[in-house]
Structure formats: structure tokens, C-alpha cells
Design an enzyme around this catalytic site. Structure first.
Site, PDB file in Angstrom:
ATOM      1  N   GLU A  13      19.218 -42.414  17.519  1.00  0.00           N
ATOM      2  CA  GLU A  13      20.395 -42.102  16.686  1.00  0.00           C
ATOM      3  C   GLU A  13      21.297 -43.318  16.573  1.00  0.00           C
ATOM      4  O   GLU A  13      21.859 -43.592  15.510  1.00  0.00           O
ATOM      5  CB  GLU A  13      21.160 -40.896  17.245  1.00  0.00           C
ATOM      6  CG  GLU A  13      20.337 -39.627  17.458  1.00  0.00           C
ATOM      7  CD  GLU A  13      19.478 -39.197  16.269  1.00  0.00           C
ATOM      8  OE1 GLU A  13      19.807 -39.562  15.122  1.00  0.00           O
ATOM      9  OE2 GLU A  13      18.452 -38.521  16.501  1.00  0.00           O
ATOM     10  N   ASN A  32      25.267 -38.978  12.427  1.00  0.00           N
ATOM     11  CA  ASN A  32      26.494 -39.088  11.639  1.00  0.00           C
ATOM     12  C   ASN A  32      27.258 -40.368  11.987  1.00  0.00           C
ATOM     13  O   ASN A  32      27.404 -40.717  13.144  1.00  0.00           O
ATOM     14  CB  ASN A  32      27.396 -37.888  11.928  1.00  0.00           C
ATOM     15  CG  ASN A  32      26.620 -36.600  11.995  1.00  0.00           C
ATOM     16  OD1 ASN A  32      26.037 -36.187  11.011  1.00  0.00           O
ATOM     17  ND2 ASN A  32      26.561 -35.983  13.175  1.00  0.00           N
TER      18      ASN A  32
END
Ligand code: BES
Ligand code: ZN
Length: 865
Positions: free
Chosen positions: A304, A271
């Protein structure tokens, strides 16, 4: 038989060719959350803009949502309809404001998709289609919006309120509540939205980017876990620097936060500005985390973080393009990890993993291209093919272009598509445009499923002083795909003089035809060939190199991967030879392992990989029909021969690499690995003192790598120390769920013949729960890769797994579906096991109310094409 395509109950199939741009765009959205564990209110307000000339209504995806209120342009609407969970509203003009309100119960959300509760926190997981469980929205990756998020919550239960982007305001409210507002200036698809609320504490640090901007870094965990975040923070900073240096990519916000949560379906999620991690990929200290855990944290934190560019700034147009971000990002994290330690060992580990998971997938009923053509449930396509083969495909591109042109292609890709949602084709085009290299045939790597095979034969003509290499490639049929075309295969080759050990030829040969013939003039002696060096292509190479040639390469190849590969091949040939003609000849392997163990030029980390026998599963992959019991027997017998004939060497290595105060460095890791592999061989040799040795190591270890290795050795044995060690371990770590996971896994992986009873007992252990994916994988996931014990001839292993899948499905279908593939391997076994596995799959498919996730995996696994 039921089939994914024809069953009347079958959920719809989504096809890549049906892609259509979104009907409505959403330039910006404001979300307002009134958070509480059992009753959360979500108010969404956003502008919708008609995209193109059409008169279709606005369709807002929803999943288990009911609208409490719907307004457009400030007016209450009652004329909306619901269609398959989605909210459908007719709109006249080209631009409107839409407002909706829904109510959620995060505490009851056991699927862990959308907004859910985990150990007192509230957190979100939206990829791939979780946002539609939070609010009605066009939940597709090609709708990019600017998000403004307001959260309100009880201050004592949720003192920290986080979301994407920058913190733009906070304040107090009456009655013990407080609020925070976050604004993310970068347009993003809904799958990258995140929020977290809870009693969290941060390990704070900062990073100065290449252009001199300061970024505040925070790793958020419960207070007691703060001391375990140092390694993750170091990994984050190293990743940020590496992406600047290697890809020229700079971080773009003033804040980068990571949160660790205990209940998480995957490893971690990228995210924007707020990565959410499974706590197993953040928390580490020497007493509780193994070297493998430390490596995993390094790789996942990097992965990530790298998505900030390869995923967030440039995202996927639709989910068929998943490998665009995942394959590329796995390639990036593999290269990063290789740069932090031993590149050779890292490559060996990556290839071992590819063969264990992706090659099996590609050879079975769930085979699909790196860019799939259809799916029922997208969560089922986060596969080894999309990820690991996808990464190999990027590596092939890197090899074809060379590092400079590859970097130019990557620069062009990011520049051309910044802020866009694009396709794998866009990526390849950027690489093609920047390099000037024609990639037409290379594109087949995205569309053709199945692992290519390359057969080779090397002949030598002493009179003409010439060697001739004949190569023939083929790609096997896979479900729905036959008669494939030849592919672009970059093969690194070398020829060695068998007497001097000199490398006479080294080259990169790019195969493009079905057959290729290469002549090597000027070779008076028959050379030894090293092929697919560094694993330059994700293929299966078949040739008939003799044991002598393989032994030669295992001692002399100057490519470390080639050495490892030669040893593996020698071991495989020995085992498969014994299994097929019952002639036992361990001498060549014992001799090669002896030479490797005594070669002072090699480091411990490499030796450890090289002397390890291929797994039972990998031996099985080489057989026409997998015979789990015979494989276990023959492999044990080779292990015993190595253990006893080289006992002195194992003992020497065991003491030479004796435990020092723990340090996480490539050298220290290599020492621990070789020491523990030596302990394993001593156990295999049946040396009288091995259990005492293991138990002493278990008790004295100052780190989890050594303690767990000793425990694993004991857990496979009949020694009295086994029960004691398992018990001590449990009590020592009973408050640490990540370590208790290891306790479950160690027992589920035990080679003892009573393992099936053990897993049944663990299933009803008070610490077992179907609500925590890590615990489920620790028991059921681990047991299903224990080849002999899972494949017990009475089918009890299959039944155990199917029972868990059926019980888990209503709770967490994504995690249930991921347990299914081992049952789909039935084609590889004898008739009796086939029938038992099919019966379990049929029992699963018959279950009423089955999720799309499990339905798709089970029906595809049953299909007989
Ligand atoms: N985007 C994924 C996380 C994800 C996976 C979300 C599947 C939804 C469905 C993330 O970037 C990822 O790929 N994580 C991997 C770890 C990575 C190092 C390969 C994971 O979670 O296993
Ligand atoms: Zn990823």
C-alpha cells in the site's frame, strides 16, 4: 442455459474498446460531512469543466443515493433526472459550479463499500466504484481533482477525524461536536478518497526522507491494540527507505496515516496519505500472530505504501488497466520482502501461491488476460491474474531489460506520467523508450490469457560431444480466445555434469518462436538440465526428466528454486505415477528428502520448503480428472512413508529447532517452520507419542506459530487431545477476533472425515457472522480449499458453500462473489461431481435479485465454451 452475454436479465457488459475520455472534468471539490452512524449528511461542491467539443449533459454517478438538494452556479435545480442511479443535469456553458446534498446511513451499509460503520468507527472504501455511494460524482479513475474535506461529528464518539492530505484546521462546536478540515494538494481520482472518524489512538513515529523532509507517521487503532502496531510501523519505515533506495521514490506529504478496521472486504487500501487496512494486516504480537501474519503485514504495508507512486501519483486511466498499478506494485512488494529475509524462500512461496491460485484461474472458465477486455462488475477483476500474473509479467520485463534499464524505464514512466491517469501501454512504452529494446512481442503478456506451456527434450550425442535442447511453446485456448501467438519467454537454463555436479553452462534463453533448438557443443557426457531457474517465466514446463536427474538436481542444483522445483517434480511424478499405474515406489522421494534433511549447507527455512509435499490441489492439477479421495490416500501414504522411514531425522530436527524465546528473524522463522513440519511428519508416521508432543507444544508455546501448528496437527487427528486443545484455544482467545478466525479456519481445513459436520456446526456458532468478511473467509473460504472434504461425493460440501454464497449475496455481494470460483472448477472432476457442482451453480443463478457480482461469476462458471 443462462449465459452472461445472452440472458435477458443480464446486466450490461463494459468493454475496454468502448473507452471514451470523460465529458466533464472536476479540477477541485469540497466535501462537507456531518457524520453520525445512522444519519450522515454529505454536501459536495465542485467545479465542472466541459472536456472537448460536445453537448452531452453532466452525468454524476450514484449508487443507492437520492439527491436531497441540487444546485448549479448557486441556483436550486429541479430539472435533473436519474438514470441507473446517476444524477443527470443539462448544462449550457463550459464551466459551472455544482452542489449536491445527500443523506447516508453508514450503519446500514453492509456491503462495506462507500461510507460504513465498523466496530464503532466510521470509515470509507472507495476503490473501485465506492465513491458513488458517498456522493454524486464522475466516479472514474481518469477524473482527477483536488480535495478539500470538512468533517463534523460528536466529539465523544468520534474524537479523531482523518482524511487525505494535510490537516488544515480543527475546532469545537456547541453541543459536544467538533470539526476538522483536511486538504490534499495532489489531484486524485475519487477511488483514492478516504475518511475515518472514531475513538482511535496512534502509534506515532516519524521518517526523514532522502531530501531531508520530516514525515509524521501514525498507525491508528483502538487503544487496547496499540501494543500490536510495532511491527507494522517498522514495516512502514523500511518500505519508505526501500522505495527511495531501489526506485528513487520519495514520499510527498507531511503526514502518512494508516488506520486498522475490523470489517474490510480486502486486505488494505492505498488512499492518498490515509491507508485503510484490514486489522489482520496491522495487528501483531507473538502471542496472537503467526510468522505468516508477520510476513503478510510486512508485504501489505509495503504494497500500500508503494502505491503512493505506482497508483496514486500515476494512476489508471480505466479499470481495464488495473494491473498497471497492481501488477507493478505486487512485483515491488515481492522484491521488497525478498530483500528483508530469504529471497529464495520468498520466491518459492510466491510461485507456490501463483500456481495454486493463478494457474487454476487461467485454466478455468474465469480465465482472462492481465488486461481484461470486458467485465460486468469490476470488483470481480481483482484477481490472481491481474495481481500475481501481472507481477510476473513485470518480472519478465525486468529480466528482459536487466536491472539498470528497468530502473531507467521506471524513472521515465514516473517522470513522464506524474499526475496522470494512464494505461499499461504507457508503461510498456516508457520501458521501451528508456531501454531501446523492442517490446512488441512482449505486449502479448497483457492480451493473451492462459498459461503458456513449454515442452522440452534434451538429447545428447556422445560421438559429437553435443547436447541439443528442443523447446516448443504453446498457449492454450481460453474462453473467447483461440489460436494464440508465440510469446517472449525468458528461460534461465543450466546444464550440470551428473558425475562432478559442476555447472557447465548457464544462460538466459529468450524464446520468441513456437519452436527453438539450442546446441551445446563440447559436452562429452549427457548433462542434466535445470530449466526455468528462479521461475524466470510464469509458464508450465513439461519434460521427461528421470527420477535420477530430479534427485540429482534436488541435491546439486545451485539455484535454490531449481532444487525445490526438482524435489517437487520428483514428488509429483511419484504421486501421479502411483495414481495412474498403482505402482507404489516411494524410495526415490524418501532418499532425496533424507539427503536434503542431512545437508548441512542448507538453512532450515529452505529445507522446510523443500521437504514439503505438493498440496492435494496441486497434485489434482496434474491429473486429467481430479480424484480427491485417491489423491488424499496416496499423498497420505507417501507422507506416512516419509514420516516413518525418516522418523529419526524428524525427531532430531524437532529437538534441534526447539523453541527459543520468540524472535521474528529469518533464522528463527526457519527454525519454527522446520520444527513444525517435522511435527507434521511425526504425526504422519503415526508415532505413538505424537499427540503428546503436539499437546505439550500447544501448551508451552510462547508464540502463535508454534501453538497454531500444534493445534492444526491435533485438529487433523483422532487423538483425545484434539477436543481439549480446540476448547482451550477458543477460551484463551475468545476476545480476539483475528485469532478466533484461525480457530474457525483450523477446523475448516481439517482432514478428518467429519469436517462437513464441523463446518455446519461452526456456521451456527454464536461467533460466526456473515457481516464480517474475515470470519466468512475463515470458515467458507478455508473449507472450499480443503480438497477432499469440499469435494465430498454426495455434494454436501458444494451445497454448504452455495448456501453461504446465497445468504451472503444480499449482505455483501463482493465477498460472496469471491467465494464462487471453487464451484466453477467442475470441468476438472468426474461426471457425478460435475452434475452436483453445476446444480449448485444453477441454483445460485436462479436466485432472484442476485447481485451483478455473483451473477457474473456464476454464469461464467457455468458456460461451456
Ligand atoms: N487497491 C487494493 C485494494 C482493493 C482491492 C480495493 C480490490 C478495492 C478492490 C490494494 O492495493 C491491494 O491490492 N490490496 C491487496 C493486498 C496486496 C498486498 C496484494 C488486498 O487487499 O488483498
Ligand atoms: Zn494494490
Amino acid at each position: 442455459m443462462l449465459d452472461a452475454q445472452t440472458s435477458p436479465a443480464a446486466p450490461p457488459v463494459i468493454r475496454r474498446e468502448d473507452y471514451r475520455p470523460p465529458d466533464w472534468l472536476v479540477p477541485s471539490v469540497a466535501l462537507d460531512f456531518k457524520l453520525s452512524a445512522e444519519r450522515t449528511r454529505v454536501h459536495a461542491r465542485f467545479q465542472v469543466v466541459r472536456n472537448g467539443d460536445h453537448d452531452r449533459p453532466l452525468r454524476l454517478d450514484g449508487d443507492e443515493l437520492e439527491p436531497v438538494a441540487v444546485r448549479t452556479d448557486g441556483k436550486a435545480r429541479v430539472d435533473w433526472t436519474m438514470d441507473d442511479g446517476a444524477l443527470v443535469i443539462a448544462l449550457e456553458g463550459d464551466s459551472h459550479w455544482v452542489e449536491t446534498e445527500v443523506e447516508l446511513n453508514p450503519a446500514a451499509n453492509t456491503k462495506l463499500m462507500g461510507l460504513y460503520a465498523s466496530s464503532g468507527l466510521l470509515c470509507t472504501q472507495c476503490e473501485a466504484e465506492g465513491f458513488r455511494r458517498i456522493t454524486f460524482f464522475p466516479d472514474r479513475p481518469d477524473v482527477l481533482s483536488r480535495y478539500h474535506v470538512r468533517m463534523e461529528a460528536d466529539r465523544s464518539a468520534y474524537p479523531v477525524l482523518l482524511s487525505n492530505g494535510d490537516l488544515v484546521g480543527t475546532g469545537e462546536l456547541d453541543s459536544g461536536s467538533h470539526w476538522a478540515e483536511w486538504h490534499d494538494p495532489f489531484p486524485k481520482p475519487a477511488y483514492l478518497f478516504a475518511l475515518v472518524a472514531g475513538d482511535l489512538h496512534a502509534n506515532r513515529d516519524s521518517f526523514v526522507t532522502m531530501s531531508g523532509r520530516k514525515v509524521d507517521l501514525g498507525i491508528w487503532v483502538t487503544e487496547r491494540d496499540l501494543p500490536k502496531t510495532a511491527h507494522a510501523m517498522a514495516a512502514l519505515k523500511a518500505s519508505m527507505r526501500w522505495d527511495e533506495e531501489v526506485y528513487g521514490r520519495e514520499y510527498d506529504l507531511g503526514i502518512f496515516n494508516i488506520v486498522a478496521v475490523d470489517d474490510f472486504n480486502f486486505g488494505a487500501m492505498e488512499n492518498k496519505g490515509l491507508n485503510i487496512f484490514n486489522s489482520r494486516y496491522i495487528l501483531a504480537d507473538p502471542d496472537t500472530a503467526t510468522d505468516l501474519d508477520y510476513d503478510g503485514i510486512l508485504g501489505v504495508v509495503a504494497h500500500e505504501y508503494f502505491h503512493n507512486w505506482s497508483g496514486d501519483r500515476v494512476t489508471c486511466r480505466d479499470w481495464f488497466q488495473l494491473s498497471l498499478k497492481e501488477g507493478f506494485t505486487v512485483f515491488r512488494d515481492q522484491c521488497f520482502s525478498a530483500d528483508q529475509g530469504s529471497a529464495a524462500v520468498r520466491r518459492i512461496e510466491d510461485v507456490r501461491m501463483l500456481r495454486a491460485s493463478q494457474f487454476q484461474e487461467d485454466a478455468g472458465p474465469l480465465a482472462h488476460p492481465v488486461r481484461p477486455e470486458s467485465y460486468i462488475e469490476i470488483s470481480n477483476f481483482y484477481t490472481a491474474t491481474v495481481y500475481n500474473k501481472g507481477a510476473e509479467v513485470i518480472r519478465v520485463l525486468h529480466t528482459l531489460l536487466g536491472p539498470e534499464k528497468f530502473r531507467a524505464g521506471s524513472d521515465l514512466y514516473f517522470e513522464r506520467h506524474d499526475g496522470q491517469a494512464v494505461t499499461c501501454e504507457d508503461f510498456v512504452l516508457a520501458m521501451e523508450d528508456a531501454s531501446g529494446i523492442d517490446l512488441s512481442q512482449f505486449r502479448l503478456w497483457y492480451s493473451q490469457a492462459g498459461t503458456p506451456h513449454v515442452k522440452f527434450a534434451l538429447s545428447h550425442d556422445p560421438a559429437g560431444c553435443e547436447a541439443v535442447l528442443r523447446l516448443e511453446q504453446s498457449v492454450p485456448d481460453t474462453p473467447g480466445q483461440m489460436n494464440k501467438l508465440p510469446m517472449t519467454i525468458p528461460l534461465r537454463l543450466a546444464l550440470f555434469d551428473p558425475e562432478t555436479g559442476d555447472c557447465e553452462v548457464e544462460r538466459l534463453e529468450i524464446l520468441t518462436e513456437q519452436t527453438t533448438e539450442i546446441r551445446f557443443p563440447g559436452l562429452a557426457k549427457r548433462p542434466v538440465i535445470s530449466i526455468n531457474r528462479g521461475f524466470s517465466a510464469p509458464i508450465i514446463v513439461e519434460g521427461d526428466r528421470s527420477a535420477t536427474d530430479l534427485a540429482f538436481l534436488s541435491a546439486n542444483d545451485d539455484d535454490p528454486f531449481g532444487r525445490y522445483e526438482a524435489m517437487q517434480q520428483l514428488m509429483l511424478d511419484t504421486l501421479v505415477g502411483t495414481l495412474s499405474n498403482h505402482k507404489v515406489d516411494h524410495a526415490a522421494v524418501v532418499d532425496a528428502v533424507r539427503k536434503t534433511m542431512t545437508n548441512n549447507a542448507l538453512d532450515a527455512a529452505f529445507i522446510a520448503e523443500a521437504v514439503l509435499l505438493p498440496s492435494e490441489a496441486f497434485v489434482g492439477d496434474q491429473m486429467l480428472v481430479v480424484d480427491p479421495d485417491a489423491i488424499k490416500t496416496e499423498r497420505d501414504s507417501l507422507r506416512h512413508a516419509l514420516g516413518s522411514e525418516l522418523e529419526a531425522l524428524w525427531r532430531a530436527a524437532y529437538s534441534a529447532h526447539a523453541a527459543e524465546p520468540f524472535e521474528y528473524s529469518p533464522q528463527a522463522k526457519g527454525s519454527r517452520r522446520l520444527r513444525n513440519i517435522s511435527l507434521g511428519y511425526l504425526a504422519a508416521s503415526a508415532a505413538a507419542d505424537f499427540a503428546g508432543l503436539a499437546f505439550r507444544q500447544f501448551e508451552a508455546a510462547d508464540n502463535m506459530t508454534d501453538r497454531l501448528a500444534a493445534l492444526g496437527t491435533l485438529a487433523n487427528s483422532d487423538a483425545d487431545e484434539r477436543v481439549a486443545a480446540l476448547d482451550i484455544f477458543y477460551h484463551r482467545y475468545r476476545d480476539n477476533p483475528l485469532v478466533i478466525d484461525k480457530w474457525f479456519t483450523t477446523q475448516a481445513l481439517s482432514t478428518r472425515m467429519d469436517t462437513i459436520q464441523a463446518v455446519h456446526e461452526l456456521r451456527i456458532h454464536p461467533d460466526f457472522t456473515l457481516h464480517n468478511p474475515n470470519r466468512v473467509r475463515a470458515l467458507a473460504g478455508a473449507f472450499s480449499v480443503n480438497q477432499q472434504q469440499f469435494n465430498l461425493g454426495d455434494g454436501s460440501g458444494y451445497r454448504f458453500l452455495a448456501d453461504i454464497i446465497l445468504e451472503l449475496d444480499p449482505i455483501n455481494p463482493q465477498t460472496a462473489a469471491k467465494l464462487l470460483p471453487p464451484l466453477g472448477r467442475w470441468r476438472r472432476f468426474d461426471g457425478k461431481r460435475q452434475a452436483l457442482m453445476i446444480a449448485e451453480l444453477e441454483r445460485i443463478v436462479r436466485q432472484s435479485g442476485l447481485s451483478k457480482d455473483v451473477f457474473e461469476q456464476a454464469t461464467k462458471s457455468l458456460s461451456r465454451d
